[in-house]
Design a protein around this motif. Structure first.
Motif, short mmCIF file in Angstrom:
data_model
loop_
_atom_site.label_atom_id
_atom_site.label_comp_id
_atom_site.label_asym_id
_atom_site.label_seq_id
_atom_site.Cartn_x
_atom_site.Cartn_y
_atom_site.Cartn_z
N LEU B 134 0.84 -1.20 0.00
CA LEU B 134 0.00 0.00 0.00
C LEU B 134 0.88 1.26 0.00
O LEU B 134 2.08 1.19 0.26
CB LEU B 134 -0.89 -0.01 1.25
N PHE B 135 0.26 2.40 -0.26
CA PHE B 135 0.97 3.67 -0.09
C PHE B 135 0.03 4.76 0.39
O PHE B 135 -1.19 4.63 0.29
CB PHE B 135 1.69 4.09 -1.38
N TYR B 136 0.63 5.81 0.97
CA TYR B 136 -0.11 6.99 1.41
C TYR B 136 0.16 8.08 0.38
O TYR B 136 1.31 8.46 0.15
CB TYR B 136 0.37 7.40 2.80
N ALA B 137 -0.90 8.59 -0.27
CA ALA B 137 -0.70 9.39 -1.48
C ALA B 137 -0.07 10.77 -1.28
O ALA B 137 0.80 11.15 -2.05
CB ALA B 137 -2.03 9.52 -2.22
N PRO B 138 -0.45 11.56 -0.27
CA PRO B 138 0.16 12.90 -0.19
C PRO B 138 1.66 12.77 0.11
O PRO B 138 2.04 12.21 1.13
CB PRO B 138 -0.59 13.57 0.97
N ASP B 139 2.49 13.26 -0.78
CA ASP B 139 3.94 13.09 -0.65
C ASP B 139 4.69 14.39 -0.90
O ASP B 139 5.29 14.59 -1.95
CB ASP B 139 4.43 12.02 -1.65
N PRO B 140 4.66 15.30 0.07
CA PRO B 140 5.42 16.55 -0.10
C PRO B 140 6.88 16.24 -0.42
O PRO B 140 7.38 15.16 -0.05
CB PRO B 140 5.32 17.22 1.28
N ALA B 141 7.56 17.16 -1.10
CA ALA B 141 8.98 16.97 -1.41
C ALA B 141 9.77 16.67 -0.14
O ALA B 141 10.77 15.98 -0.15
CB ALA B 141 9.52 18.21 -2.11
N SER B 142 9.28 17.19 0.98
CA SER B 142 9.93 17.02 2.28
C SER B 142 9.54 15.72 2.97
O SER B 142 9.69 15.59 4.19
CB SER B 142 9.55 18.20 3.18
N THR B 143 9.04 14.75 2.24
CA THR B 143 8.50 13.52 2.84
C THR B 143 9.40 12.88 3.90
O THR B 143 8.92 12.34 4.89
CB THR B 143 8.16 12.48 1.74
N ALA B 144 10.71 12.98 3.71
CA ALA B 144 11.63 12.32 4.65
C ALA B 144 11.71 13.03 5.99
O ALA B 144 12.15 12.45 6.99
CB ALA B 144 13.03 12.24 4.03
N ILE B 145 11.30 14.31 6.03
CA ILE B 145 11.47 15.08 7.27
C ILE B 145 10.19 15.72 7.79
O ILE B 145 10.16 16.25 8.90
CB ILE B 145 12.54 16.20 7.08
#
Lengths: 461, 461
Positions: B134-145
């Motif tokens: 599965l995945f969670y769709a909202p993925d800001p460029a800052s996803t890692a932080i």
């Protein structure tokens, strides 16, 4: 419906006569009777005092300014196809009917946006969009007779929202007349935007209690390049429910996934001369769309194969349309059997089979006949209680069954209403679902937007 | 950022010392300095008086009860990666940091739902979801932080929301602590539901001004069975903008459609040792997914072919990931060139080329350097103003350019902020976009939910 018009004349409040100043107001008993309720089966005890047949934004503003000045309750009304009594009105109330505001103001085929008045019918928007290779995703079963304003008031769903979301996901912006006659714009004409609070979502689904929508900016979507349709028959409705959950579990996203139980198939066959019931005790209609529609339908067939007694792939668009029509025919077919109270619970998608089992128990316990269809991909069931034409659907066994359904939904982690709204018919269970804190806040928001409480009092919250 | 800590000690209000009663409160100057601002470049003039490092719902309740009792302003804070100053705090204010509430409480792989605390990072949710396909769709460029709480506060978007919608479309329900310490549940755990007003959507994007999110029920989606990726290079950014609009006009729905201009490609190449700029003056990254991903990518290649100088289809997942990474590297690469003020306007999708032309004019007029990337499929541009490290980005030419951008967006029918929020940096333009009626209503809603105005005062509206 027959109402005792004489009796209600006396109940008319003197102050609603202030509406005589409105050029589109009617005090005619026939007009008032026609605007007294919706398709829910709810019968208000009296007639509303007047009906304003608004033809323009100015007509709506003038009506709400009059109501504001005289502190009179106003019931907004679209096509009157609601299923929860949300547009019902009685003595002392004035109906504000916007069904004559029915123009499509513009369609931008490049940006894929339509600007429409509230009275335009859902199917009319889709017909206009189709000329540009586009469609409007929320498609209630009542698409041919329901209006966009009512769709917005209830945050209506439909078949395609399995993949494309409900009304909230397809309305970019609104123009709303507030309780005091001020005009508000919510949302925007871009796909994204986060300036300020999401008033757009607040109005969508608010059942006419916060303002009257006079214009909507709708998001259209490209018509799929390819669509594939599959009809599957099952021994019983639990098996069909398990099959629907298997599609979700297999990570497949159909664009349509509709379920009908055996008694509903019987009713459709009888009304339409079709032969579905002979093929199985329950029916699942699956549609996929997009560039890989054929491959995705293969995956669905594989996922539900173990549960199904037979699978029929539509050979062409006409056959696919006939299958979709069977689902759309469900409610009209049941209405030929008696009076229908249409439930609208939603449960987590993997608990559909339990919900069907629970509905059978409720039918047995309350001595009612319950027919079920479901938007299976989002766990939204429409259990339909059918009673004798002479019986009430808002009291007695029908009412008891409706209450039991709500508690069944709650027990399975679900909700009272998936897409029809609360109206008057489900008010008594709202507090139980929302809880005290939420209800208090909702009332505070209502108070902030409509301090005098003149907009559709007694509905929704 | 260096703040004059000595000077701000004196500014501390005596009454914030009431927070000494909170077991997780810190008055340590280093802790206060670390919680004073976000990644927007905004520098508050003073330090906040205290920081509460909440580790549980009870900690949040206790902090808000204290604030309520003493009428003290509270600034909710997650990972502090905001780009509009929404989490900035100053003397007299107490920061309520929820970043230690960072557990994934449950994942239901069948129902495709995750329940998480607000401090969990976006990428952590996706890593956990990936184990179930599965995945969670909202993925800001800052996803890692960046954390989920902050994503909710700003209604964050990202690359995948071209196809899957923004945070609002992926949050089913919230648990929120209100200004007075009461706990509210919004939304539900089913896909559909319309009982009561949409308080869920009201809290999403409200930038911590209505309540503090302590738990979120997130909608996960199946990871696509197939993904295809295309990189296209163009002579200039206007051509790339026209190509992006051509994809929309051709009725194709990419899952990712990201645009970068030539100067940004230069900066990425310099920071990462890549060679994009040699291939063209602008770059478009397109991804399709689903059963027909390969066919849909063919359609994209055909639509943009006439505009592109070259097209490169990713041969495998590693090559695709490298192309996506180039886009994610844009902001960090620019931060190596100076201080960066990140714009966030959104325009109708068919006006992207005009927006880029307008940004070039603004750069020339204000004497600033503007680098642009865009989520092209939903018309959301991030023009980045880069100034010398010694210069201010909240006054002078950078501020003038930001204001000009807003007016450019409005002229094209767009909005001030697509996904980053208003915070403190964009407050002065909010009234102009919303208009008087909307702003008055928003303030009334704020008043209904937070009568004392203690939650994140001066932000968002």
């Amino acid at each position: 419906m027959t109402l005792n018009i004489e009796a209600t004349e006396e109940a008319m409040r003197t102050d609603t006569r202030a509406f005589a100043a409105h050029p589109r107001a009617s005090f005619d008993p026939a007009a008032r009777a026609a605007a007294a309720t919706d398709r829910s089966g709810y019968e208000p005890p009296t007639l509303p005092d007047a009906v304003v047949h608004a033809e323009s934004v100015d007509d709506v503003v003038q009506a709400l300014e009059l109501a504001h000045a005289h502190q009179l309750p106003v019931v907004p009304r679209g096509a009157g196809t609601g299923l929860a009594g949300g547009a019902s009105a009685e003595a002392g109330e004035v109906v504000l009917d916007v069904s004559r505001m029915n123009r499509i103001l513009s369609i931008d085929p490049v940006e894929m946006v339509a600007v429409v008045e509230p009275g335009v019918l859902n199917a009319e928007v889709n017909a206009a969009a189709a000329e540009f290779g586009l469609f409007y995703a929320p498609d209630p079963a009542s698409t041919a007779i329901c209006s966009i304003g009512g769709n917005i008031a209830t945050n209506a769903g439909g078949m395609w929202c399995a993949k494309y979301g409900v009304t909230r996901e397809s309305v970019l912006g609104l123009r709303v007349v507030l309780a005091d006659g001020r005009i508000l714009r919510t949302g925007r004409s871009t796909i994204k935007g986060v300036t300020g609070y999401d008033l757009n979502a607040l109005f969508i689904g608010s059942e006419g209690t916060l303002g009257v929508v006079v214009e909507a900016t709708l998001r259209l979507r490209p018509r799929p390049v390819r669509t594939e349709t599959l009809a599957a028959y099952f021994p019983d409705v639990e098996a069909a429910g398990r099959a629907a959950s298997a599609i979700t579990a297999a990570r497949i996203q159909p664009s349509i996934l509709e379920l009908m139980d055996g008694p509903t198939l019987d009713a459709v066959d009888r009304a339409e001369g079709t032969g579905h019931r002979a093929l199985g005790g329950a029916f699942l209609l699956a549609q996929t769309d997009g560039y890989g529609a054929h491959l995705e339908l293969d995956a669905i067939a594989e996922a539900i194969g173990p549960y199904a007694s037979s699978l029929h792939r539509a050979a062409d668009a006409a056959e696919a349309e006939a299958l979709v029509k069977a689902r759309r025919d469900a409610i009209p077919s049941l209405e030929k059997l008696g009076r229908v109270s249409i439930g609208d619970i939603a449960v987590p998608r993997n608990r559909l089979a339990e919900a069907f089992a629970g509905l059978e128990e409720i039918a047995a316990r309350t001595g009612t006949r319950i027919f079920s269809v479901a938007h299976a991909a989002d766990g939204n069931l429409h259990p339909m209680i059918v009673v004798d034409p002479a019986e009430s659907i808002t009291s007695g066994p029908a009412k008891a069954a409706l209450g039991d359904m709500f508690h069944l939904a709650r027990r399975l982690g679900g909700t009272l209403t998936g897409e029809h709204g609360v109206g008057v018919l489900k008010r008594e269970w709202v507090g139980e679902e929302l809880g005290e804190t939420s209800r208090t806040l909702q009332q505070a928001i209502k108070g902030a937007l409509d301090p005098a409480g003149t907009l559709n009092p007694g509905k929704a919250i």
